[in-house]
Write a protein that holds these residues in place. Structure first.
Motif, mmCIF file in Angstrom:
data_model
loop_
_atom_site.group_PDB
_atom_site.id
_atom_site.type_symbol
_atom_site.label_atom_id
_atom_site.label_comp_id
_atom_site.label_asym_id
_atom_site.label_seq_id
_atom_site.Cartn_x
_atom_site.Cartn_y
_atom_site.Cartn_z
ATOM 1 N N PHE A 150 0.818 -1.208 0.000
ATOM 2 C CA PHE A 150 0.000 0.000 0.000
ATOM 3 C C PHE A 150 0.858 1.267 0.000
ATOM 4 O O PHE A 150 0.453 2.300 -0.541
ATOM 5 C CB PHE A 150 -0.965 -0.015 1.179
ATOM 6 N N ALA A 151 2.051 1.197 0.587
ATOM 7 C CA ALA A 151 2.978 2.330 0.497
ATOM 8 C C ALA A 151 3.376 2.573 -0.951
ATOM 9 O O ALA A 151 3.478 3.729 -1.399
ATOM 10 C CB ALA A 151 4.212 2.063 1.354
ATOM 11 N N LEU A 152 3.565 1.495 -1.698
ATOM 12 C CA LEU A 152 3.919 1.627 -3.120
ATOM 13 C C LEU A 152 2.745 2.156 -3.937
ATOM 14 O O LEU A 152 2.942 2.891 -4.905
ATOM 15 C CB LEU A 152 4.404 0.280 -3.660
ATOM 16 N N LEU A 153 1.526 1.787 -3.549
ATOM 17 C CA LEU A 153 0.348 2.391 -4.180
ATOM 18 C C LEU A 153 0.332 3.895 -3.931
ATOM 19 O O LEU A 153 -0.079 4.686 -4.801
ATOM 20 C CB LEU A 153 -0.936 1.767 -3.636
ATOM 21 N N GLY A 154 0.775 4.287 -2.744
ATOM 22 C CA GLY A 154 0.879 5.707 -2.437
ATOM 23 C C GLY A 154 1.869 6.403 -3.347
ATOM 24 O O GLY A 154 1.622 7.521 -3.819
ATOM 25 N N ILE A 155 3.019 5.771 -3.602
ATOM 26 C CA ILE A 155 4.001 6.335 -4.530
ATOM 27 C C ILE A 155 3.394 6.449 -5.925
ATOM 28 O O ILE A 155 3.608 7.444 -6.638
ATOM 29 C CB ILE A 155 5.277 5.472 -4.555
ATOM 30 N N LYS A 156 2.618 5.449 -6.328
ATOM 31 C CA LYS A 156 1.973 5.478 -7.646
ATOM 32 C C LYS A 156 1.028 6.679 -7.760
ATOM 33 O O LYS A 156 0.980 7.344 -8.809
ATOM 34 C CB LYS A 156 1.218 4.172 -7.870
ATOM 35 N N LYS A 157 0.294 6.973 -6.704
ATOM 36 C CA LYS A 157 -0.599 8.124 -6.713
ATOM 37 C C LYS A 157 0.204 9.427 -6.784
ATOM 38 O O LYS A 157 -0.174 10.373 -7.489
ATOM 39 C CB LYS A 157 -1.474 8.126 -5.460
ATOM 40 N N LEU A 158 1.339 9.467 -6.069
ATOM 41 C CA LEU A 158 2.171 10.671 -6.089
ATOM 42 C C LEU A 158 2.812 10.900 -7.447
ATOM 43 O O LEU A 158 3.026 12.056 -7.851
ATOM 44 C CB LEU A 158 3.262 10.566 -5.015
ATOM 45 N N GLN A 159 3.110 9.817 -8.157
ATOM 46 C CA GLN A 159 3.714 9.944 -9.483
ATOM 47 C C GLN A 159 2.825 10.723 -10.442
ATOM 48 O O GLN A 159 3.317 11.370 -11.368
ATOM 49 C CB GLN A 159 4.012 8.560 -10.069
ATOM 50 N N ALA A 160 1.530 10.644 -10.232
ATOM 51 C CA ALA A 160 0.590 11.346 -11.096
ATOM 52 C C ALA A 160 0.515 12.832 -10.773
ATOM 53 O O ALA A 160 -0.055 13.607 -11.555
ATOM 54 C CB ALA A 160 -0.794 10.718 -10.975
ATOM 55 N N LYS A 161 1.112 13.230 -9.635
ATOM 56 C CA LYS A 161 0.983 14.619 -9.203
ATOM 57 C C LYS A 161 2.312 15.358 -9.093
ATOM 58 O O LYS A 161 2.341 16.579 -9.087
ATOM 59 C CB LYS A 161 0.287 14.659 -7.835
ATOM 60 N N ILE A 162 3.413 14.613 -8.963
ATOM 61 C CA ILE A 162 4.716 15.227 -8.727
ATOM 62 C C ILE A 162 5.688 14.793 -9.813
ATOM 63 O O ILE A 162 5.656 13.643 -10.277
ATOM 64 C CB ILE A 162 5.264 14.827 -7.334
ATOM 65 N N ARG A 184 11.466 13.024 -11.202
ATOM 66 C CA ARG A 184 12.822 13.222 -10.691
ATOM 67 C C ARG A 184 12.803 13.805 -9.286
ATOM 68 O O ARG A 184 13.563 13.380 -8.413
ATOM 69 C CB ARG A 184 13.605 14.137 -11.636
ATOM 70 N N LEU A 185 11.935 14.801 -9.097
ATOM 71 C CA LEU A 185 11.808 15.418 -7.780
ATOM 72 C C LEU A 185 11.310 14.394 -6.756
ATOM 73 O O LEU A 185 11.823 14.327 -5.632
ATOM 74 C CB LEU A 185 10.853 16.606 -7.855
ATOM 75 N N LEU A 186 10.330 13.585 -7.145
ATOM 76 C CA LEU A 186 9.790 12.556 -6.260
ATOM 77 C C LEU A 186 10.853 11.523 -5.919
ATOM 78 O O LEU A 186 10.975 11.092 -4.761
ATOM 79 C CB LEU A 186 8.578 11.885 -6.909
ATOM 80 N N PHE A 187 11.632 11.125 -6.926
ATOM 81 C CA PHE A 187 12.682 10.122 -6.705
ATOM 82 C C PHE A 187 13.705 10.617 -5.690
ATOM 83 O O PHE A 187 14.065 9.902 -4.742
ATOM 84 C CB PHE A 187 13.377 9.795 -8.029
ATOM 85 N N ILE A 188 14.169 11.859 -5.877
ATOM 86 C CA ILE A 188 15.178 12.416 -4.962
ATOM 87 C C ILE A 188 14.618 12.543 -3.553
ATOM 88 O O ILE A 188 15.276 12.177 -2.560
ATOM 89 C CB ILE A 188 15.664 13.789 -5.476
#
Length: 576
Positions: A394-406, A409-413
């Motif tokens: 579910f944490a990875l699902l959270g990252i997936k949701k953030l990928q659509a908004k951020i 590269r910024l998210l990765f760092i």
């Protein structure tokens, strides 16, 4: 995909190089710890020596706990780990160096397997990379780093990867591979194989109740996986069962309770040795944790927990009202179940709260009664591992949701920096210890012509000076030293404590304190001891105080000869 995989892999290698830099600079001499790891080295050496000489007679009989049989099966067999280590030992003849190389290979295999598993689920290399980091550096793994078998997770995730892959075309090949990796997991870690079997059964149960048109197909698929597992491991399972019956091995309710997690464990982070969790604030908070021995679990960390909350609940504002909505599909049902059952089972058969036994039965108590085989998991706290898999999903699902908004590269760092600060251990140090001395050189010479049975006193780690931790270090190195001198050992250390060794220890200590040489020799004779070795620094102080006068009297006894200041041998075993 290949380029991103290589970049992510190099970042991972950089992280483990930093974390285990102390070990990398001392590969030939150091171990991560000198409590369980010397015994693990001894067990792996047993397998390596058997396999390298193709000597499969009495395979499960180790040189320890002589003259008892099947003593390898008192714990995990470590056969897969030995197969990984075998080529390095044959080249180097250095047991510690070979083990440390194997340790790093396992870390690499752990990364590859978790990366493939999470990428199969999310079809996203970015997410798969963080899934691997979250899994490998999770508190569930950090809690078990002193138990090499519990960080041997790559067969677990390879098995699940091939099961997921088989769902695309119901390929028998993929199902067979899943069964093979399940078999490897069993030989490398019985605990993790239990959790894998549970996960596979749960996965197919959910498939069965949600896919009415494919019920026969799902039954066939799980049947193939477990058939391959039974074919490959049937012989080993039978020997485990026979050994359990022969020695009447069972784990009591109190043992299960001792090694259960406490409910309050899930709000503390005592075992996360990172910059954030070793800060003054974190240390102050963790000082309230009173569960300092036995089984433990942990708060999963802020990053994973916040990402979990972000994805698990869909929060929307409608007309000045916050609406919480929870939607679930078949895949999410699986990981929600892992999260739920992992948490529930980790609490064991009785509830414990911050170091206090609450006496309240839990559902796990019912599970123990319905399925006695579950008693083999004597440390229920380790069910925390599948809780971790559930919350990471579910944490990875959270990252997936953030990928659509951020921006990616910024998210990765941001994620990498926060991960490093919160999860990466910064203070892991290693050291070397001496485990071969002149006494063992003498034993090597004696046992080169005739294999003798040596009894080291103290007999067990539980009655050594000054405490159990020091006793574990002592007895574990005794076993590691036996890989050098190649004698039998009357005593030893494993996950099963042989009752007769406690009786032997009591009789020997009583004889020394009472200065009763006849009683002492009778105890040695009855245990089939050829050579006895006193380890004075580890003896309880009341025994140590009487030792000089006892040894002086023992030295005058006919039929037994003093070899040096620590060892005596029955004269019938001396070279003619």
């Amino acid at each position: 995909m290949k380029k991103s995989f290589l970049i992510y892999f190099l970042i991972y290698l950089t992280i483990i190089t930093f974390v285990f830099r102390s070990l990398l600079f001392n590969l030939s001499t150091n171990l991560l710890d000198w409590r369980d790891y010397p015994t693990i080295n001894w067990m792996i050496f047993h397998n390596v020596s058997k396999i390298s000489t193709l000597n499969f007679n009495n395979y499960f009989d180790t040189n320890a706990f002589y003259p008892n049989k099947n003593t390898l099966l008192f714990a995990d067999s470590f056969i897969p780990q030995a197969l990984l280590e075998l080529p390095f030992y044959l080249v180097t003849k250095n047991l510690i160096l070979s083990f440390n190389i194997t340790f790093f290979i396992v870390l690499i295999l752990n990364y590859l397997s978790t990366y493939l598993f999470w990428r199969k689920l999310f079809k996203n290399s970015f997410i798969a990379f963080f899934g691997s980091l979250f899994t490998i550096f999770s508190p569930a793994q950090m809690l078990e780093f002193s138990h090499f078998q519990m960080i041997f997770i790559w067969p677990f995730f390879f098995s699940l990867f091939f099961i997921l892959k088989s769902q695309e075309n119901h390929s028998i090949r993929n199902l067979t591979l899943a069964g093979i990796f399940l078999a490897i997991q069993f030989l490398g870690s019985v605990y993790l194989s239990f959790y894998l079997i549970f996960t596979i059964a749960l996965l197919y149960f959910i498939e069965f109740i949600t896919s009415k048109n494919y019920r026969f197909q799902n039954l066939r698929n799980i049947g193939i996986v477990f058939l391959v597992f039974i074919i490959l491991n049937g012989y080993f399972i039978k020997n485990y069962v026979d050994t359990k019956k022969a020695y009447n091995i069972h784990h009591s309710l109190s043992e299960n309770v001792t090694y259960s997690a406490h409910l309050t464990d899930y709000i503390f982070t005592s075992r996360i040795d990172s910059i954030i969790h070793t800060s003054e604030i974190a240390n102050k908070w963790n000082s309230f944790n009173k569960n300092v021995s036995g089984g433990q679990s942990s708060f999963p960390g802020l990053l994973i927990f916040l990402l979990f909350l972000y994805s698990f609940f869909d929060i929307k504002k409608v007309q000045n009202k916050l609406i919480f909505r929870f939607d679930i599909n078949k895949e999410q049902l699986l990981f929600t179940s892992l999260l739920f059952f992992g948490f529930l089972f980790s609490l064991g058969p009785r509830l414990n709260f911050n170091g206090v036994y609450a006496y309240i039965p839990t559902p796990y108590d019912l599970l123990l009664r319905i399925i006695p085989l579950v008693q083999e998991i004597r440390a229920p706290s380790r069910w925390y591992f599948i809780f971790t898999i559930g919350i990471i999903y579910f944490a990875l699902l959270g990252i997936k949701k953030l990928q659509a908004k951020i921006d990616s590269r910024l998210l990765f760092i941001a994620l990498l920096v926060i991960f490093f600060l919160e999860y990466v251990p910064v203070g892991i140090t290693t050291h070397s210890e001496t485990y071969i001395n002149n006494h063992y050189i003498t034993l090597k010479d004696l046992c080169s012509s005739k294999k003798l049975a040596v009894l080291e006193i103290p007999v067990t780690h539980l009655n050594a000076y000054p405490d159990i931790v020091s006793g574990l270090n002592y007895i574990s190195k005794v076993q590691l030293a036996s890989t050098y001198h190649q004698c039998y050992l009357i005593n030893g250390y494993s996950s099963y404590d042989m009752p007769h060794l406690y009786t032997l220890s009591y009789n020997l200590y009583t004889a020394i304190i009472d200065n009763n040489v006849e009683m002492f020799i009778d105890a040695l004779t009855n245990s089939k001891t050829d050579v006895v070795k006193f380890n004075e620094d580890q003896l309880p102080r009341e025994v140590y105080a009487q030792l000089p006068s006892f040894i002086e009297k023992l030295s005058t006894k006919s039929g037994i000869k003093r070899l040096d200041n620590e060892m005596f041998i029955f004269e019938s075993n001396l070279k003619k």
